[in-house]
Design an enzyme around this catalytic site. Sequence first.
Site, PDB file in Angstrom:
ATOM      1  N   ASP A  11       0.992   0.183  -5.893  1.00 46.12           N
ATOM      2  CA  ASP A  11       1.219   1.167  -4.836  1.00 46.12           C
ATOM      3  C   ASP A  11      -0.120   1.506  -4.199  1.00 46.12           C
ATOM      4  O   ASP A  11      -1.050   1.940  -4.894  1.00 46.12           O
ATOM      5  CB  ASP A  11       1.874   2.411  -5.444  1.00 46.12           C
ATOM      6  N   ASP A  56       3.729  -0.587   1.772  1.00 46.23           N
ATOM      7  CA  ASP A  56       2.600  -0.203   0.923  1.00 46.23           C
ATOM      8  C   ASP A  56       2.844  -0.374  -0.575  1.00 46.23           C
ATOM      9  O   ASP A  56       2.071   0.130  -1.390  1.00 46.23           O
ATOM     10  CB  ASP A  56       2.188   1.240   1.197  1.00 46.23           C
ATOM     11  N   GLU A  57       3.905  -1.092  -0.972  1.00 48.69           N
ATOM     12  CA  GLU A  57       4.132  -1.281  -2.403  1.00 48.69           C
ATOM     13  C   GLU A  57       4.811  -2.612  -2.677  1.00 48.69           C
ATOM     14  O   GLU A  57       5.572  -3.122  -1.850  1.00 48.69           O
ATOM     15  CB  GLU A  57       4.950  -0.137  -2.991  1.00 48.69           C
TER      16      GLU A  57
END
Length: 415
Positions: free
Chosen positions: A23, A147-148
Amino acid sequence: MSDSSLPSPLPAASGQRRIAHLDMDAFFASVELLRYPQLRGLPVVIGGRGTDADLALQARYRNQPEAIPTTAFAQLRDYVGRGVITTATYPARSFGVGSAMGLMKAARLCPDAILLPVSFDRYRDYSRRFKSVITSLAPVMEDRGIDEVYIDFGAAPGGTEDGGRVLAQRIQRGILEATGLTCSIGVAPNKLLAKLASEFDKPNGITILQPDDLPTRVWPLPCRKLNGIGPKSDARLAALGIATLGDIAARQRQWLVEHFGTSYGAWLHEAAWGRDSRPLVMHSEPVSVSRETTFAHDLHAVRDKAELGRIFTALCERVAADLNRKGYKGRTIGIKLRYPDFRIATRDQTLTHYTDSAQEIRRMAGRCLKRVDLSRPFRLLGVRVGHLLPAQEADAANAEQNVCHTRDLFEEASH
């Protein structure tokens, strides 16, 4: 634990898997701080659209954004509108400001915070960069958003060394060198625990969870820490005297099923005991493509016809561009309106063929608009295309449809 008859938290076989959840740390905000390093350490909120003042400031310092005085940036105290926070820096979060919070509410909590508009093109660029670093080191990756990601460390060279810490450190260094950004990584026997672990040591942390860590590191956590337990379920659990994941694990499966239903009750039992057999998903077909916008003030179909027309056309063009970029065409075209009382109206219409044409999307979405109440003003407008197929398959389906239509016409003429 009172449930002494239950087996060990994680069977030995599942302990062989090493799955990582990565993350990025305050991703959008961190990307903005690369552009504006003078804002480091200050409360910064990302949200809303750029104003004329934002555009003028960026144009003035186009080649030297780092030279913009901190006093020249917009402050949250001056914001007026209905926008929401996309993300915030850690100093801003210390005031209770968080993602999805209304900007007006955030202004009351942290009026001195600097407000920056969202720059999705920039974030997508950095997203591609950090994911490229990951796949160069560990090719089996499940993309979970901008974003992960999940990563199969067991399928990567050196992925199980020191429980996965060595590869995690290598990925962190690679991302930092390639982007200047930090990330947090949790490595565990499965996706459920890996996602939980990635939150333990933020920012820029690495957490390794082994099967025997469950009683000491997972069970003391509040129920809400587990992805899949929302506020309503948490309230129900609390009413039953359950405050931690250990409290859930202490209950018999049948008791949980009786109180929470067959599916969710069984899942609570498995999750509390750290069991999760889900594989990494390398590719998934999109269900639909959509674009929507919330207006700065309510608009009316008659009074604001010209402005709404421009916005509507732009939304249709952006949906068509998204379809083209992703390589899909769709058959079902729909619209979404949200009124001032937050009630939502949706309508859709299905074509006999697949399309990615902005003009056709605009025409069909326009027909859908005629089927909703336009006598009232509304605050949000959206356009959606669903029932998707990859463009090549869609073209083949369209061709087959044309052949069938021609054959039907021929048979009618014959009779």
